[in-house]
Design an enzyme around this catalytic site. Structure first.
Site, PDB file in Angstrom:
ATOM      1  N   TYR A 183      68.079  89.872   1.004  1.00 34.86           N
ATOM      2  CA  TYR A 183      67.178  89.486   2.098  1.00 34.86           C
ATOM      3  C   TYR A 183      67.986  89.547   3.386  1.00 34.86           C
ATOM      4  O   TYR A 183      69.014  90.230   3.442  1.00 34.86           O
ATOM      5  CB  TYR A 183      66.645  88.075   1.753  1.00 34.86           C
ATOM      6  CG  TYR A 183      65.521  87.561   2.593  1.00 34.86           C
ATOM      7  CD1 TYR A 183      64.368  88.307   2.763  1.00 34.86           C
ATOM      8  CD2 TYR A 183      65.603  86.313   3.206  1.00 34.86           C
ATOM      9  CE1 TYR A 183      63.321  87.819   3.543  1.00 34.86           C
ATOM     10  CE2 TYR A 183      64.560  85.820   3.972  1.00 34.86           C
ATOM     11  CZ  TYR A 183      63.423  86.579   4.137  1.00 34.86           C
ATOM     12  OH  TYR A 183      62.398  86.099   4.906  1.00 34.86           O
ATOM     13  N   ARG A 212      57.768  96.652  13.119  1.00 35.72           N
ATOM     14  CA  ARG A 212      58.648  95.618  13.689  1.00 35.72           C
ATOM     15  C   ARG A 212      59.450  95.026  12.538  1.00 35.72           C
ATOM     16  O   ARG A 212      59.138  93.961  12.026  1.00 35.72           O
ATOM     17  CB  ARG A 212      57.789  94.561  14.398  1.00 35.72           C
ATOM     18  CG  ARG A 212      58.492  93.665  15.361  1.00 35.72           C
ATOM     19  CD  ARG A 212      59.372  92.590  14.673  1.00 35.72           C
ATOM     20  NE  ARG A 212      58.682  91.405  14.252  1.00 35.72           N
ATOM     21  CZ  ARG A 212      58.937  90.751  13.107  1.00 35.72           C
ATOM     22  NH1 ARG A 212      59.854  91.185  12.251  1.00 35.72           N
ATOM     23  NH2 ARG A 212      58.270  89.670  12.794  1.00 35.72           N
ATOM     24  N   LYS A 232      60.885  90.722   0.072  1.00 40.44           N
ATOM     25  CA  LYS A 232      60.026  89.528   0.128  1.00 40.44           C
ATOM     26  C   LYS A 232      59.461  89.227  -1.260  1.00 40.44           C
ATOM     27  O   LYS A 232      59.387  88.075  -1.681  1.00 40.44           O
ATOM     28  CB  LYS A 232      58.863  89.755   1.109  1.00 40.44           C
ATOM     29  CG  LYS A 232      59.285  89.809   2.573  1.00 40.44           C
ATOM     30  CD  LYS A 232      59.351  88.432   3.212  1.00 40.44           C
ATOM     31  CE  LYS A 232      59.839  88.530   4.655  1.00 40.44           C
ATOM     32  NZ  LYS A 232      60.010  87.235   5.299  1.00 40.44           N
ATOM     33  N   GLU A 259      53.381  91.754   6.723  1.00 43.31           N
ATOM     34  CA  GLU A 259      54.783  91.510   7.055  1.00 43.31           C
ATOM     35  C   GLU A 259      55.290  92.549   8.039  1.00 43.31           C
ATOM     36  O   GLU A 259      55.152  93.763   7.823  1.00 43.31           O
ATOM     37  CB  GLU A 259      55.600  91.577   5.749  1.00 43.31           C
ATOM     38  CG  GLU A 259      57.003  91.054   5.859  1.00 43.31           C
ATOM     39  CD  GLU A 259      57.093  89.545   6.027  1.00 43.31           C
ATOM     40  OE1 GLU A 259      56.459  88.808   5.258  1.00 43.31           O
ATOM     41  OE2 GLU A 259      57.791  89.098   6.962  1.00 43.31           O
ATOM     42  N   ASP A 260      55.884  92.074   9.090  1.00 45.03           N
ATOM     43  CA  ASP A 260      56.599  92.920  10.053  1.00 45.03           C
ATOM     44  C   ASP A 260      55.752  94.047  10.650  1.00 45.03           C
ATOM     45  O   ASP A 260      56.228  95.186  10.811  1.00 45.03           O
ATOM     46  CB  ASP A 260      57.911  93.439   9.431  1.00 45.03           C
ATOM     47  CG  ASP A 260      58.924  92.303   9.250  1.00 45.03           C
ATOM     48  OD1 ASP A 260      58.538  91.132   9.436  1.00 45.03           O
ATOM     49  OD2 ASP A 260      60.091  92.588   8.942  1.00 45.03           O
ATOM     50  N   ASP A 303      52.936  86.417   7.393  1.00 42.94           N
ATOM     51  CA  ASP A 303      54.162  85.636   7.222  1.00 42.94           C
ATOM     52  C   ASP A 303      54.872  85.397   8.554  1.00 42.94           C
ATOM     53  O   ASP A 303      55.440  84.322   8.774  1.00 42.94           O
ATOM     54  CB  ASP A 303      55.075  86.429   6.273  1.00 42.94           C
ATOM     55  CG  ASP A 303      56.283  85.648   5.842  1.00 42.94           C
ATOM     56  OD1 ASP A 303      56.172  84.425   5.704  1.00 42.94           O
ATOM     57  OD2 ASP A 303      57.341  86.273   5.629  1.00 42.94           O
ATOM     58  N   ASP A 304      54.858  86.385   9.427  1.00 42.91           N
ATOM     59  CA  ASP A 304      55.599  86.265  10.690  1.00 42.91           C
ATOM     60  C   ASP A 304      54.932  85.277  11.640  1.00 42.91           C
ATOM     61  O   ASP A 304      55.609  84.591  12.403  1.00 42.91           O
ATOM     62  CB  ASP A 304      55.743  87.641  11.349  1.00 42.91           C
ATOM     63  CG  ASP A 304      56.481  88.577  10.421  1.00 42.91           C
ATOM     64  OD1 ASP A 304      57.642  88.285  10.102  1.00 42.91           O
ATOM     65  OD2 ASP A 304      55.880  89.575   9.972  1.00 42.91           O
ATOM     66  N   ASN A 339      66.172  87.608  13.499  1.00 38.36           N
ATOM     67  CA  ASN A 339      66.892  88.264  12.400  1.00 38.36           C
ATOM     68  C   ASN A 339      67.109  89.732  12.728  1.00 38.36           C
ATOM     69  O   ASN A 339      66.354  90.298  13.512  1.00 38.36           O
ATOM     70  CB  ASN A 339      66.053  88.183  11.112  1.00 38.36           C
ATOM     71  CG  ASN A 339      65.869  86.750  10.649  1.00 38.36           C
ATOM     72  OD1 ASN A 339      66.810  85.985  10.643  1.00 38.36           O
ATOM     73  ND2 ASN A 339      64.644  86.405  10.287  1.00 38.36           N
TER      74      ASN A 339
END
Ligand SMILES: NC(=O)C1=CN([C@@H]2O[C@H](COP(=O)(O)OP(=O)(O)OC[C@H]3O[C@@H](n4cnc5c(N)ncnc54)[C@H](OP(=O)(O)O)[C@@H]3O)[C@@H](O)[C@H]2O)C=CC1
Ligand SMILES: CC(=O)C(=O)O
Ligand SMILES: [Mg+2]
Length: 585
Positions: free
Chosen positions: A133, A186, A204, A276-277, A299-300, A441
């Site tokens: 991760y 992203r 994930k 996600e992202d 999630d973000d 991150n």
């Protein structure tokens, strides 16, 4: 246990002159324009069993299993316990000095022996989380084209537009419970990595299993490839994705609409879809569009909000105050920043009965153009508007800290080293124990390091970061930084949703998850300066989060598994996948 393919070979196969089986299907001799049939088998034994990561146990196959499953001679004579295999692999991993080599070794293990992979990850979670991760997964995505070996998830590109349902049916498992999907625009704070973002859904979902106990076979990583605007990737001969600029507008919306419809059609109403992202110009819209028709979770926006709120709730004991007493300042007003800000305002509302709009007044955000103030209203993206308060323009973070005098500083900008010495010192001059969260991150994008935060605040900061940092000794005292990462939330949250058959995600479920996580912080953790419990107890933490989320879902009437289990923590623990080997008959 004979197999269709083996039977044919046994009856008809002949030895070739070089000792190999004769090329009876013409596979070796076929030229490119001649067709051959890719034979497959349905029941694993022998060599096929050793090549199946779901069932392979390597040298742990017992003597009986070696006889029953035609494994004699295919393995060395030793029979090892799973514990010994684990010990050997951990020793091997520790020998790799380059973190990316550890990542590659872990991915190889996942493709070779799934249960051993999860046993390693669960038993050594603090050591291996940074490998599979953040931060290492970020570098893996950047280099995915070069390290790519076998597909670990489903790639759905514009080439498949119009037949996405067909593509979903190609995935070998039907009983999927959770999908993590990205379009790669992203990836962490690393920007547009196109199709190479696949490392994120894969990572994930391995946490869904290791930390949340969702069966690996029930997890499906998906990358939607609509192109990339990353010129470096487009020019890279090893790039694995579509070599075109990103589709936008109607073409993008149609692709996503087809995907969402196909997922529901193939897996049913209760499939959990985690976005996600995605870049924020799509993320908010997708969540708003599908949250009433599908079981979706971003999630973000939502997972991050829940984990940060948990840390803030936990820290109230340190500051001996309530959330409403704080003044918050964010650097970064995108998915993470405004997602967290909204949930804080909602939580204060629930606790005090005050209107959400009122609570937002103590939450300030800075974006790439400076403090978000009402005079900028017309040019602001919709998700920033609720936080545009009356104030004169301020164009940099240091001046914003001086003007707003925050008690909590949160970094969600994706830009590293933006919490400078002056900024941290200013926070320390304003607050006895400044709360500083550098959430971006991977590590290279963290707004400051743990060492910076402790040193520049003379050891007074309460600090947590998105990617892990080592403990720091400052003037004889050891400070342990926490990891404020949505990995604390989504595995347990997802488990709670799945085990209760929840049909829609409600904000109250996020609040329940935050409360559950905050309640797991012990006195011992506080003494070390932590506002999150350590990851070593994450399975227990996840079971508690799952139980509280499920309890709230039953209360709201959105849970469909009936009757409600009496002891939800026990039920969650019983639902969790464990990676110990099974005995085969
Ligand atoms: N710890 C965790 O669990 C999580 C961490 N993150 C991390 O948070 C970061 C941001 O993610 P996300 O919110 O989704 O990204 P977004 O792109 O949605 O938001 C980024 C925000 O940062 C602002 N920004 C960019 N550069 C600067 C700068 N130099 N100064 C001030 N503001 C700046 C942008 O401003 P503008 O709007 O003007 O462009 C935007 O508001 C990423 O690094 C991600 O890895 C994300 C989710 C979870
Ligand atoms: C942790 C996470 O989801 C991110 O950085 O995007
Ligand atoms: Mg993310």
């Amino acid at each position: 246990m004979a197999e269709a393919g083996d039977e044919v070979l046994n009856l008809e196969g002949k030895c070739g002159v070089s000792g190999g089986v004769q090329d009876m299907y013409g596979e070796d001799k076929a030229t490119e324009d001649q067709l051959v049939t890719p034979w497959a088998v349905s029941v694993a034994s022998g060599h096929t069993l050793l090549r199946d990561p779901r069932y392979n146990k390597g040298t742990s196959f017992s003597e009986n299993e070696r006889d029953a499953f035609f494994l004699r001679g295919l393995l060395p004579p030793v029979v090892m316990s799973q514990e010994l295999q684990e010990k050997k692999l951990m020793a091997n991993l520790r020998n790799y000095e380059v973190p990316l080599h550890r990542y590659i070794a872990m991915m190889d293990l996942q493709e070779r022996n799934e249960r051993l992979f999860y046993k390693l990850l669960i038993d050594n979670v603090e050591e291996l989380l940074p490998v599979v991760y953040t931060p290492v997964v970020g570098e893996a995505c950047q280099k995915y084209g070069s390290i790519f070996k076998r597909p670990q998830g489903l790639y759905i590109s514009l080439k498949e537009k119009g037949r996405i349902l067909e593509v979903l049916k190609n995935w070998p498992v039907k009983a999927i419970q959770v999908i993590v999907v990205t379009d790669g625009e992203r990836i962490l704070g690393l920007g547009d990595l196109g199709c190479q973002g696949m490392g994120i859904p894969v990572g994930k979902l391995s946490l869904y299993t290791a930390l949340g106990g969702v069966r690996p076979s029930a997890c499906l990583p998906i990358t939607i490839d609509v192109g990339t605007n990353n010129q470096k990737l487009l020019d890279d001969e090893f790039y694995i994705g579509l070599r075109q600029k990103r589709a936008t507008g109607e073409e993008y919306a149609e692709m996503l609409e087809e995907f969402m419809a196909a997922v529901k059609q193939n897996y049913g109403e209760k499939i959990l879809i985690q976005f996600e992202d995605f870049a924020n110009h799509n993320a908010f819209e997708l969540l708003a569009k599908y949250r009433t028709s599908h079981l979706v979770f971003n999630d973000d926006i939502q997972g991050t909000a829940s984990v940060v709120l948990a840390g803030l709730i936990a820290s109230l004991k340190v500051h001996n105050c309530s959330l409403a007493d704080h003044t918050f300042l964010f650097l970064g007003a995108g998915e993470a920043g405004t997602g967290i800000a909204q949930l804080i305002a909602l939580e204060i509302s629930k606790k005090t009965g005050s209107p959400v709009e009122e609570n937002r007044k103590k939450i300030w955000l800075v974006d790439s153009r400076g403090l978000i103030v009402s005079s900028r209203m017309d040019s602001l993206q919709h998700f920033k508007k609720p936080f545009a308060h009356e104030h004169e323009p301020v164009d940099n973070l240091l001046d914003a800290v001086k003007a707003i005098k925050p008690t909590v500083l949160i970094g969600t900008s994706g830009v590293g080293k933006t919490f400078t010495k002056e900024i941290v010192e200013e926070m320390a001059s304003l607050n006895e124990k400044p709360l500083i969260l550098a959430l971006s991150n991977p590590t290279s994008q963290a707004e400051c390091t743990a060492e910076d935060a402790y040193t520049w605040s003379q050891g007074r900061a309460i600090f947590a970061s998105g990617s892990p940092f080592q403990p720091v000794e400052y003037e004889g005292k050891l400070h342990v930084p926490g990891q404020a990462n949505n990995a604390y939330i989504f595995p347990g949250f997802g488990l709670g949703v799945i085990m209760s058959g929840t049909i829609r995600i409600h904000d109250d479920l996020l609040l329940a998850a935050s409360e559950a996580l905050a309640s797991q912080v012990t006195e011992e953790n506080y003494e070390k300066g932590l506002i999150y419990p350590p990851f070593t107890s994450i399975r227990k933490i996840s079971a508690n989060i799952a139980a509280k989320v499920a309890e709230k879902a039953y209360e709201l009437g959105v849970a469909s598994v009936l009757p409600q289990p009496r002891d939800l923590v026990h039920y969650a623990e019983r639902c969790m996948y464990t990676p110990v080997y099974r005995t085969y008959r």
